[in-house]
Enzyme design. Structure first.
Site, short mmCIF file in Angstrom:
data_model
loop_
_atom_site.label_atom_id
_atom_site.label_comp_id
_atom_site.label_asym_id
_atom_site.label_seq_id
_atom_site.Cartn_x
_atom_site.Cartn_y
_atom_site.Cartn_z
N ILE A 131 -44.16 22.33 3.22
CA ILE A 131 -43.73 23.64 3.69
C ILE A 131 -44.03 24.55 2.50
CG2 ILE A 131 -41.82 25.08 4.45
CD1 ILE A 131 -40.48 22.57 5.57
N PRO A 132 -45.18 25.21 2.52
CA PRO A 132 -45.81 25.72 1.31
C PRO A 132 -45.16 26.97 0.69
CG PRO A 132 -47.09 26.36 3.22
CD PRO A 132 -45.99 25.46 3.72
N CYS A 133 -43.99 26.78 0.09
CA CYS A 133 -43.36 27.90 -0.59
C CYS A 133 -44.10 28.26 -1.88
CB CYS A 133 -41.88 27.64 -0.83
SG CYS A 133 -41.51 26.12 -1.70
N HIS A 134 -45.02 27.40 -2.32
CA HIS A 134 -45.83 27.76 -3.49
C HIS A 134 -46.73 28.96 -3.17
CE1 HIS A 134 -48.44 24.85 -1.35
NE2 HIS A 134 -49.46 25.56 -1.83
#
Length: 167
Positions: A131-134
């Site tokens: 879940i690409p919070c980067h």
């Protein structure tokens, strides 16, 4: 308490730990130098968990190469609040190589004043690699924070081809 299983993912960057419930992948932890997680003692791992873990392994390796996963295991995000789950769903729509600010994500959710709350939801993300919070950065393109550490955030963004604002 629900049953859970921990499985490990060996990568060139170290060992990730994936935790599953009967509903799906519930947590994914980054490798930690010197940390050795206890192996689960819950007995035989059910077949569906093994299948989900294969999907997780493939997805992790794709993301580490800077690409979007082809498929993902089911995600168990039941520990999050309604707002956190809404943020996490929004994050999954951000394509590799793109980034949005916390304010952009808040606006996408129809909550333009909730940028700090979006940051909090990103920090609480139990599956930060998938879940690409980067891909969420502070205003002006600054990195902001990342639960895996800023070195991981920089690495993942560079592999996806994002240009970083260094400060």
């Amino acid at each position: 308490m629900n049953a859970s299983w921990i499985c490990f993912i060996q990568t060139p960057e170290g060992e990730f730990a994936a935790q599953y419930t009967d509903k799906g992948l519930s947590r994914l932890d980054f490798p930690q130098p010197g940390r050795r997680l206890a192996k689960p003692s819950s007995g035989e791992i059910p077949g569906k968990i093994k299948r989900w873990h294969q999907d997780t392994c493939r997805a992790v390796l794709k993301v580490l190469k800077g690409a979007a996963p082809q498929s993902m295991p089911p995600l168990d995000l039941s520990e999050g609040t309604d707002f956190q789950r809404a943020v996490w769903r929004a994050l999954q729509k951000i394509k590799p190589g793109l980034s949005l600010s916390y304010a952009d994500v808040a606006a996408c959710l129809g909550r333009p004043r909730a940028a700090r709350a979006v940051g909090g939801a990103c920090g609480a993300n139990p599956i930060p690699l998938l879940i690409p919070c980067h891909r969420v950065v502070a205003s002006g393109g600054r990195l902001g924070g990342y639960s895996g550490g800023l070195d991981w955030k920089k690495t993942l963004l560079r592999r996806e081809g994002c240009t970083l604002a260094e400060k």
